[in-house]
Design a protein around this motif. Sequence first.
Motif, PDB file in Angstrom:
ATOM      1  N   LEU A  13       3.460   6.422  -5.775  1.00  0.00           N
ATOM      2  CA  LEU A  13       3.528   6.488  -7.233  1.00  0.00           C
ATOM      3  C   LEU A  13       3.067   7.828  -7.809  1.00  0.00           C
ATOM      4  N   PRO A  14       1.929   8.405  -7.375  1.00  0.00           N
ATOM      5  CA  PRO A  14       1.545   9.711  -7.933  1.00  0.00           C
ATOM      6  C   PRO A  14       2.564  10.809  -7.633  1.00  0.00           C
ATOM      7  N   ALA A  15       3.149  10.791  -6.457  1.00  0.00           N
ATOM      8  CA  ALA A  15       4.152  11.807  -6.120  1.00  0.00           C
ATOM      9  C   ALA A  15       5.396  11.647  -6.990  1.00  0.00           C
ATOM     10  N   CYS A  16       5.821  10.416  -7.216  1.00  0.00           N
ATOM     11  CA  CYS A  16       6.985  10.168  -8.076  1.00  0.00           C
ATOM     12  C   CYS A  16       6.702  10.589  -9.516  1.00  0.00           C
ATOM     13  N   ARG A  42       0.827  -1.208   0.000  1.00  0.00           N
ATOM     14  CA  ARG A  42       0.000   0.000   0.000  1.00  0.00           C
ATOM     15  C   ARG A  42       0.868   1.268   0.000  1.00  0.00           C
ATOM     16  N   ARG A  43       1.965   1.243   0.719  1.00  0.00           N
ATOM     17  CA  ARG A  43       2.814   2.429   0.810  1.00  0.00           C
ATOM     18  C   ARG A  43       3.435   2.775  -0.546  1.00  0.00           C
ATOM     19  N   THR A  44       3.845   1.780  -1.284  1.00  0.00           N
ATOM     20  CA  THR A  44       4.433   2.011  -2.600  1.00  0.00           C
ATOM     21  C   THR A  44       3.400   2.604  -3.552  1.00  0.00           C
ATOM     22  N   THR A  45       2.201   2.107  -3.535  1.00  0.00           N
ATOM     23  CA  THR A  45       1.165   2.630  -4.434  1.00  0.00           C
ATOM     24  C   THR A  45       0.785   4.061  -4.067  1.00  0.00           C
ATOM     25  N   GLU A  46       0.914   4.428  -2.812  1.00  0.00           N
ATOM     26  CA  GLU A  46       0.624   5.804  -2.413  1.00  0.00           C
ATOM     27  C   GLU A  46       1.718   6.767  -2.884  1.00  0.00           C
TER      28      GLU A  46
END
Length: 104
Positions: free
Chosen positions: A9-12, A3-7
């Motif tokens: 992704l938009p910032a990256c 879940r943390r990685t998917t959160e």
Amino acid sequence: MDRRTTELLPACALFIGGLVVSGVLTLSPRSGHAVMVVFDPRTAVTDAVSRVSEAGWQPVAAPRSFIIIARPDALDNPRHPDDAYLLLDARAMSGCLPADVSAK
């Protein structure tokens, strides 16, 4: 993916997109400014200079055989030279050149 990685992704994606947009805006040539025209490294300097001249630019320097520094010709509306890979703002790229070329 957790879940943390998917959160993140938009910032990256926003960060990388911002870098690309700022790079394009910084390096794109402005009207009336000198440009750095980059050709294929196998291009002879005489061919590169003639292509730049035909496109309405006045060649000023050639730090490498395939890189031509040019300024707009006063009589013509310059265009993108044939077979040129990149057309970059020479002011923005001056830090990438050897010291003896940027002093000319």
